[in-house]
Design a protein around this motif. Sequence first.
Motif, PDB file in Angstrom:
ATOM      1  N   ALA A 198       0.831  -1.211   0.000  1.00 31.79           N
ATOM      2  CA  ALA A 198       0.000   0.000   0.000  1.00 31.79           C
ATOM      3  C   ALA A 198       0.862   1.257   0.000  1.00 31.79           C
ATOM      4  N   MET A 199       2.007   1.207   0.675  1.00 33.81           N
ATOM      5  CA  MET A 199       2.904   2.365   0.704  1.00 33.81           C
ATOM      6  C   MET A 199       3.512   2.623  -0.671  1.00 33.81           C
ATOM      7  N   GLN A 211      15.755   5.225   0.041  1.00 36.84           N
ATOM      8  CA  GLN A 211      14.712   6.233   0.227  1.00 36.84           C
ATOM      9  C   GLN A 211      13.571   5.684   1.078  1.00 36.84           C
ATOM     10  N   PHE A 212      13.159   4.473   0.799  1.00 38.10           N
ATOM     11  CA  PHE A 212      12.053   3.856   1.527  1.00 38.10           C
ATOM     12  C   PHE A 212      12.396   3.704   2.999  1.00 38.10           C
ATOM     13  N   PHE A 213      13.600   3.201   3.277  1.00 36.51           N
ATOM     14  CA  PHE A 213      13.983   2.947   4.663  1.00 36.51           C
ATOM     15  C   PHE A 213      14.160   4.247   5.443  1.00 36.51           C
ATOM     16  N   LEU A 214      14.845   5.224   4.859  1.00 37.73           N
ATOM     17  CA  LEU A 214      15.087   6.473   5.578  1.00 37.73           C
ATOM     18  C   LEU A 214      13.800   7.257   5.796  1.00 37.73           C
ATOM     19  N   LYS A 215      12.846   7.126   4.903  1.00 37.58           N
ATOM     20  CA  LYS A 215      11.566   7.812   5.058  1.00 37.58           C
ATOM     21  C   LYS A 215      10.788   7.275   6.252  1.00 37.58           C
ATOM     22  N   LEU A 216      10.978   5.985   6.552  1.00 32.86           N
ATOM     23  CA  LEU A 216      10.137   5.327   7.553  1.00 32.86           C
ATOM     24  C   LEU A 216      10.875   4.892   8.812  1.00 32.86           C
ATOM     25  N   ILE A 217      12.179   5.103   8.863  1.00 34.28           N
ATOM     26  CA  ILE A 217      12.984   4.551   9.956  1.00 34.28           C
ATOM     27  C   ILE A 217      12.495   4.996  11.330  1.00 34.28           C
ATOM     28  N   ASN A 218      12.056   6.247  11.450  1.00 40.62           N
ATOM     29  CA  ASN A 218      11.633   6.744  12.765  1.00 40.62           C
ATOM     30  C   ASN A 218      10.217   6.320  13.137  1.00 40.62           C
ATOM     31  N   SER A 225      17.606  -4.693   8.895  1.00 41.01           N
ATOM     32  CA  SER A 225      17.643  -6.074   8.401  1.00 41.01           C
ATOM     33  C   SER A 225      16.254  -6.692   8.401  1.00 41.01           C
ATOM     34  N   MET A 226      15.404  -6.339   9.361  1.00 42.64           N
ATOM     35  CA  MET A 226      14.037  -6.859   9.396  1.00 42.64           C
ATOM     36  C   MET A 226      13.212  -6.309   8.233  1.00 42.64           C
ATOM     37  N   VAL A 227      13.386  -5.019   7.944  1.00 42.21           N
ATOM     38  CA  VAL A 227      12.684  -4.412   6.815  1.00 42.21           C
ATOM     39  C   VAL A 227      13.170  -5.027   5.501  1.00 42.21           C
ATOM     40  N   GLU A 228      14.485  -5.195   5.381  1.00 35.34           N
ATOM     41  CA  GLU A 228      15.065  -5.768   4.167  1.00 35.34           C
ATOM     42  C   GLU A 228      14.554  -7.181   3.928  1.00 35.34           C
ATOM     43  N   ALA A 229      14.518  -8.010   4.969  1.00 33.54           N
ATOM     44  CA  ALA A 229      14.050  -9.390   4.829  1.00 33.54           C
ATOM     45  C   ALA A 229      12.591  -9.427   4.391  1.00 33.54           C
ATOM     46  N   THR A 230      11.782  -8.514   4.903  1.00 36.18           N
ATOM     47  CA  THR A 230      10.374  -8.463   4.519  1.00 36.18           C
ATOM     48  C   THR A 230      10.218  -8.052   3.064  1.00 36.18           C
ATOM     49  N   LEU A 231      10.982  -7.056   2.636  1.00 36.07           N
ATOM     50  CA  LEU A 231      10.932  -6.627   1.237  1.00 36.07           C
ATOM     51  C   LEU A 231      11.349  -7.749   0.293  1.00 36.07           C
ATOM     52  N   LEU A 232      12.382  -8.489   0.665  1.00 40.15           N
ATOM     53  CA  LEU A 232      12.837  -9.593  -0.180  1.00 40.15           C
ATOM     54  C   LEU A 232      11.764 -10.676  -0.293  1.00 40.15           C
ATOM     55  N   VAL A 254      19.108 -12.400  -1.008  1.00 39.58           N
ATOM     56  CA  VAL A 254      19.697 -12.309   0.330  1.00 39.58           C
ATOM     57  C   VAL A 254      19.853 -10.866   0.777  1.00 39.58           C
ATOM     58  N   ASN A 255      20.269  -9.986  -0.154  1.00 39.90           N
ATOM     59  CA  ASN A 255      20.527  -8.595   0.207  1.00 39.90           C
ATOM     60  C   ASN A 255      19.940  -7.654  -0.824  1.00 39.90           C
ATOM     61  N   LEU A 256      19.555  -6.476  -0.358  1.00 44.55           N
ATOM     62  CA  LEU A 256      19.146  -5.395  -1.243  1.00 44.55           C
ATOM     63  C   LEU A 256      20.232  -4.333  -1.252  1.00 44.55           C
ATOM     64  N   LYS A 257      20.476  -3.749  -2.418  1.00 41.41           N
ATOM     65  CA  LYS A 257      21.382  -2.617  -2.507  1.00 41.41           C
ATOM     66  C   LYS A 257      20.596  -1.337  -2.233  1.00 41.41           C
ATOM     67  N   ALA A 258      21.294  -0.319  -1.752  1.00 43.63           N
ATOM     68  CA  ALA A 258      20.632   0.949  -1.450  1.00 43.63           C
ATOM     69  C   ALA A 258      19.935   1.519  -2.681  1.00 43.63           C
ATOM     70  N   ALA A 259      20.510   1.255  -3.885  1.00 41.50           N
ATOM     71  CA  ALA A 259      19.967   1.830  -5.119  1.00 41.50           C
ATOM     72  C   ALA A 259      18.892   0.964  -5.764  1.00 41.50           C
ATOM     73  N   HIS A 260      18.639  -0.227  -5.239  1.00 43.18           N
ATOM     74  CA  HIS A 260      17.559  -1.049  -5.779  1.00 43.18           C
ATOM     75  C   HIS A 260      16.239  -0.290  -5.691  1.00 43.18           C
ATOM     76  N   ILE A 261      15.443  -0.360  -6.740  1.00 48.19           N
ATOM     77  CA  ILE A 261      14.173   0.365  -6.791  1.00 48.19           C
ATOM     78  C   ILE A 261      13.026  -0.582  -6.463  1.00 48.19           C
TER      79      ILE A 261
END
Length: 272
Positions: A198-199, A211-218, A225-232, A254-261
């Motif tokens: 939905a986001m 961008q996604f992580f920094l927008k929502l980190i707070n 790592s929990m957010v990354e695993a869920t996205l994967l 296994v991993n996402l790069k910062a620039a992955h869209i």
Amino acid sequence: MQRAHDRSPRSGRALFVLDQYGYAAVPMHCLRNIFAKLKHAEVILTFYIDTLLTYLDKKNLSNFEQTTGISTSVCAAEIDEIKQSPRWRVHLQSSLYQSLTSQCSAQFYTPFFVRPERGHGDFWLLHLSQHWKARDVMATTHWSHHNHFAHYGRAGFHMFSTGYIGKFDDENKLQMGFDFSEVAATVSKDTMMEQIPAMLFDGDEGMTFEQFFLKLINTTPATRSMVEATLLELHQSGEIRVVDERGDASKARVNLKAAHILQLPSQRSFLF
């Protein structure tokens, strides 16, 4: 601050543990000075939020604002009326939290709690910093040592959208809270699995993982790592699409790069 600057003049790296007994010994100008003069400083601040809310009245609010420099959106004349509402703590705590975090000059923060075995309420254990990695390390610490730490907001993102945070609700009933256990981790993942598609719908072009992580980190108790695993997992199940800088579908597992869209697929699957 001078000692920290002398030790680390370039990076300004320092950790301040400001363990105040109540809630008025560390004014906002003190925190702003720290972050202005030491760019890599971190602050761990205790704040006796339960006591402040319990005894808050017109006089206390005025004294609190003058002493701390925290300007709230709460009008003293409205306190008595606000406290008649069944969810008055929701309103007051939300206002105080937003005021403190917006006025202390920190970009990143973890507003979790220490739940004492004895005492008359919970303390905010605020971690304030200027770098997301410092915030992420602190969040990881809460998950690693889930003994007296608590979080009374929601799992997933937008953790304070439901408001009240405290050991007891407005009917004096004990709230179990979010205890950073394995069960809480599962609930966090399930909640993020529902929220993330939905986001991404809000931005048709998608956004990078960074961008996604920094927008929502707070707004989340989850770690990077929990957010990354869920996205994967969402990517592998086809609920979202991960592409590289050239727009080609990524095979990341296994991993996402910062620039992955991150994008929504052009055609989503539905379960009936």
